[in-house]
Design a protein around this motif. Structure first.
Motif, PDB file in Angstrom:
ATOM      1  N   ILE A   2      10.547   4.967 -32.981  1.00 39.73           N
ATOM      2  CA  ILE A   2      11.523   4.121 -33.244  1.00 39.73           C
ATOM      3  C   ILE A   2      12.413   4.348 -31.671  1.00 39.73           C
ATOM      4  O   ILE A   2      12.854   5.349 -31.331  1.00 39.73           O
ATOM      5  CB  ILE A   2      12.690   4.477 -34.166  1.00 39.73           C
ATOM      6  N   PHE A  58      10.784  11.802 -31.452  1.00 41.35           N
ATOM      7  CA  PHE A  58      11.776  11.010 -32.280  1.00 41.35           C
ATOM      8  C   PHE A  58      13.122  11.795 -32.307  1.00 41.35           C
ATOM      9  O   PHE A  58      13.409  12.731 -32.906  1.00 41.35           O
ATOM     10  CB  PHE A  58      11.285  11.569 -33.598  1.00 41.35           C
ATOM     11  N   CYS A 128      17.361   1.600 -35.616  1.00 41.35           N
ATOM     12  CA  CYS A 128      17.946   2.093 -36.923  1.00 41.35           C
ATOM     13  C   CYS A 128      19.250   2.512 -36.537  1.00 41.35           C
ATOM     14  O   CYS A 128      19.600   2.979 -35.438  1.00 41.35           O
ATOM     15  CB  CYS A 128      17.217   3.191 -37.682  1.00 41.35           C
ATOM     16  N   ILE A 130      20.299   5.375 -38.099  1.00 39.08           N
ATOM     17  CA  ILE A 130      19.828   6.852 -38.455  1.00 39.08           C
ATOM     18  C   ILE A 130      18.496   6.894 -38.006  1.00 39.08           C
ATOM     19  O   ILE A 130      17.744   6.069 -38.400  1.00 39.08           O
ATOM     20  CB  ILE A 130      20.470   7.338 -39.935  1.00 39.08           C
ATOM     21  N   HIS A 131      18.261   8.029 -37.756  1.00 40.80           N
ATOM     22  CA  HIS A 131      16.603   8.566 -37.730  1.00 40.80           C
ATOM     23  C   HIS A 131      16.500   9.562 -38.838  1.00 40.80           C
ATOM     24  O   HIS A 131      16.879  10.739 -38.408  1.00 40.80           O
ATOM     25  CB  HIS A 131      16.249   9.040 -36.309  1.00 40.80           C
ATOM     26  N   CYS A 132      15.847   9.081 -39.864  1.00 46.97           N
ATOM     27  CA  CYS A 132      15.456   9.993 -40.708  1.00 46.97           C
ATOM     28  C   CYS A 132      14.340  10.952 -40.649  1.00 46.97           C
ATOM     29  O   CYS A 132      13.174  10.229 -40.196  1.00 46.97           O
ATOM     30  CB  CYS A 132      15.304   9.105 -42.275  1.00 46.97           C
ATOM     31  N   TYR A 134      11.905  12.148 -42.001  1.00 47.66           N
ATOM     32  CA  TYR A 134      10.853  12.064 -42.847  1.00 47.66           C
ATOM     33  C   TYR A 134      10.100  10.572 -42.695  1.00 47.66           C
ATOM     34  O   TYR A 134       9.329  10.420 -43.455  1.00 47.66           O
ATOM     35  CB  TYR A 134      11.123  12.315 -44.297  1.00 47.66           C
ATOM     36  N   CYS A 135      10.656   9.835 -41.808  1.00 51.19           N
ATOM     37  CA  CYS A 135      10.481   8.381 -41.877  1.00 51.19           C
ATOM     38  C   CYS A 135       9.030   8.030 -41.811  1.00 51.19           C
ATOM     39  O   CYS A 135       8.395   8.708 -40.558  1.00 51.19           O
ATOM     40  CB  CYS A 135      11.403   7.755 -40.627  1.00 51.19           C
ATOM     41  N   GLY A 173      12.159  -0.251 -38.379  1.00 53.97           N
ATOM     42  CA  GLY A 173      13.344  -0.278 -38.308  1.00 53.97           C
ATOM     43  C   GLY A 173      14.305  -0.839 -39.571  1.00 53.97           C
ATOM     44  O   GLY A 173      14.162  -0.683 -40.909  1.00 53.97           O
ATOM     45  N   ASP A 174      15.652  -1.070 -38.971  1.00 56.14           N
ATOM     46  CA  ASP A 174      16.353  -1.708 -40.168  1.00 56.14           C
ATOM     47  C   ASP A 174      16.942  -3.034 -39.603  1.00 56.14           C
ATOM     48  O   ASP A 174      17.517  -3.160 -38.516  1.00 56.14           O
ATOM     49  CB  ASP A 174      17.560  -0.647 -40.290  1.00 56.14           C
ATOM     50  N   ARG A 204      18.787   0.783 -44.706  1.00 55.00           N
ATOM     51  CA  ARG A 204      19.717   2.043 -44.940  1.00 55.00           C
ATOM     52  C   ARG A 204      21.019   1.781 -44.610  1.00 55.00           C
ATOM     53  O   ARG A 204      21.985   2.555 -45.072  1.00 55.00           O
ATOM     54  CB  ARG A 204      18.984   3.208 -44.525  1.00 55.00           C
ATOM     55  N   HIS A 233      18.766   2.567 -49.347  1.00 56.00           N
ATOM     56  CA  HIS A 233      17.835   3.909 -49.378  1.00 56.00           C
ATOM     57  C   HIS A 233      19.112   4.933 -49.285  1.00 56.00           C
ATOM     58  O   HIS A 233      19.359   5.285 -48.130  1.00 56.00           O
ATOM     59  CB  HIS A 233      16.831   3.588 -48.043  1.00 56.00           C
TER      60      HIS A 233
HETATM   61  S1  SF4 Z   1      13.669   5.601 -43.157  1.00 53.53           S
HETATM   62 FE1  SF4 Z   1      14.389   3.770 -42.507  1.00 53.53          FE
HETATM   63  S2  SF4 Z   1      16.306   4.042 -41.731  1.00 53.53           S
HETATM   64 FE2  SF4 Z   1      15.438   5.915 -41.686  1.00 53.53          FE
HETATM   65  S3  SF4 Z   1      14.310   5.955 -39.564  1.00 53.53           S
HETATM   66 FE3  SF4 Z   1      12.953   5.169 -41.058  1.00 53.53          FE
HETATM   67  S4  SF4 Z   1      13.081   2.907 -40.891  1.00 53.53           S
HETATM   68 FE4  SF4 Z   1      15.060   3.918 -40.039  1.00 53.53          FE
END
Ligand code: SF4
Length: 343
Positions: A2, A58, A128, A130-132, A134-135, A173-174, A204, A233
């Motif tokens: 991302i 990331f 996004c 937030i950067h999760c 585990y994405c 993304g979001d 999210r 989410h």
């Molecule tokens: S899980 Fe969703 S909100 Fe989180 S980084 Fe990935 S795409 Fe973005």
């Protein structure tokens, strides 16, 4: 990955007229050291050196309002663990890859994925809030595979040409990181395709940046001729406070159906207690538990994996404890299958 600032949505200079959510987005924390300082863990032996070593590609990104929901001084906080990079992400683990669910093979036009009958998914942006960690799209090549505004027409033409498509899913993304102007323009154009009946938004932001659920957004969704569904989410009950409750209530008042998809994550929600609390609080706030995803096996996320037998056992225990409508369906996405696979 991302991109930190995707070309499609460069930040505007902040002004008096900048909406609150955009200000909050611009003020997100991007430094592990700052995050650890804010939660009182900057001298903690477990995190201090490790987080410094675990940086791009990331990068860290987390809104301050989400940090306020973390427990001060708690090294195992379930929200912190979702956002803080760890050195273990750099380990090469067999079976983990850059595109674990075959998104690139399902791409029909730039940013448009057509995997399942009757619906398509538009990767509307790579950004996004937030950067999760585990994405499953943490290594996704958004620069080449998300639809910028100028590329939407090709995707809309694809949808218009296939009358079996009744539902468009906005993802990323979001998609709620798009400005109202861009988002509304996209919805306007989808609404002109007569065989599309439903608009599903995967986001999210109602959880991590609830101020994004503005009156303007709710009014636009309420006015749509499409049936609107918001799939939010959240992975842990601690993410849900009065701000998320308001966001979900506002969406429901606008006639939007709210569902939640969570990911089963080791060390974060892999207990029957955590999953039950999540389901109950989601329902209290107005969202139905929909999917519990088994981790998509993306590079850098192996430490979050819960094995399948244990995942099934957890959901069986959940079923004994909760009403059926509070038990999410445990699923895995398998490339080439005609739907998500229930486990
Ligand atoms: S899980 Fe969703 S909100 Fe989180 S980084 Fe990935 S795409 Fe973005």
């Amino acid at each position: 990955m991302i991109p930190a600032q995707p070309a499609a949505e460069k930040p505007l200079p902040l002004s008096q007229a900048t909406p609150q959510w955009k200000r909050e987005q611009a003020e997100a924390v991007t430094s592990p050291a700052e995050l650890l300082r804010l939660v009182g863990l900057d001298q903690h032996p477990r995190w201090k050196e490790q987080a410094e070593r675990a940086q791009p590609p990331f990068s860290l990104k987390v809104p301050r309002s989400y940090i306020h929901r973390m427990q001060f001084g708690c090294a195992d906080d379930p929200l912190l663990l979702q956002a803080l990079p760890q050195a273990v992400e750099h380990a090469e683990v067999a079976g983990f890859s850059a595109d674990p669910v075959g998104d690139l093979n399902a791409q029909k036009t730039t940013g448009l994925l057509h995997k399942y009958h009757g619906r398509v998914l538009l990767v509307a942006t790579g950004a996004c809030a937030i950067h999760c960690r585990y994405c499953f799209r943490r290594e996704y090549p958004y620069e080449q595979a998300s639809a910028t505004q100028s590329q939407w027409q090709e995707s809309l033409d694809y949808i218009a040409a296939d009358s079996s498509i009744h539902e468009v899913i906005l993802s990323g993304g979001d998609p709620l990181t798009l400005s109202d102007k861009r988002l509304h323009k996209l919805i306007d154009r989808i609404e002109t395709i007569s065989h599309v009946q439903r608009l599903r938004i995967h986001s999210r932001l109602p959880i991590v940046l609830p101020s994004r659920v503005t009156e303007t957004l709710c009014q636009r969704l309420a006015q749509s001729r499409l049936r609107c569904i918001m799939v939010v989410h959240a992975n842990h009950a601690q993410e849900l406070d009065h701000t998320t409750a308001k966001a979900l209530q506002d969406l429901r008042r606008a006639g939007v159906d709210c569902l939640n998809q969570a990911v089963l994550l080791a060390g974060i929600n892999d207990s029957v207690e955590a999953l039950a609390q999540l389901s109950e609080r989601l329902f209290e706030q107005g969202a139905l538990p929909y999917y519990l995803h088994s981790l998509d096996r993306v590079h850098g996320a192996a430490h979050f994996e819960v094995d399948e037998a244990r995942a099934k056992h957890l959901v069986a225990q959940l079923r004994e404890r909760l009403s059926g409508y509070l038990v999410p369906t445990l699923v895995r996405e398998i490339e080439g299958e005609s739907s998500k696979t229930p486990l």
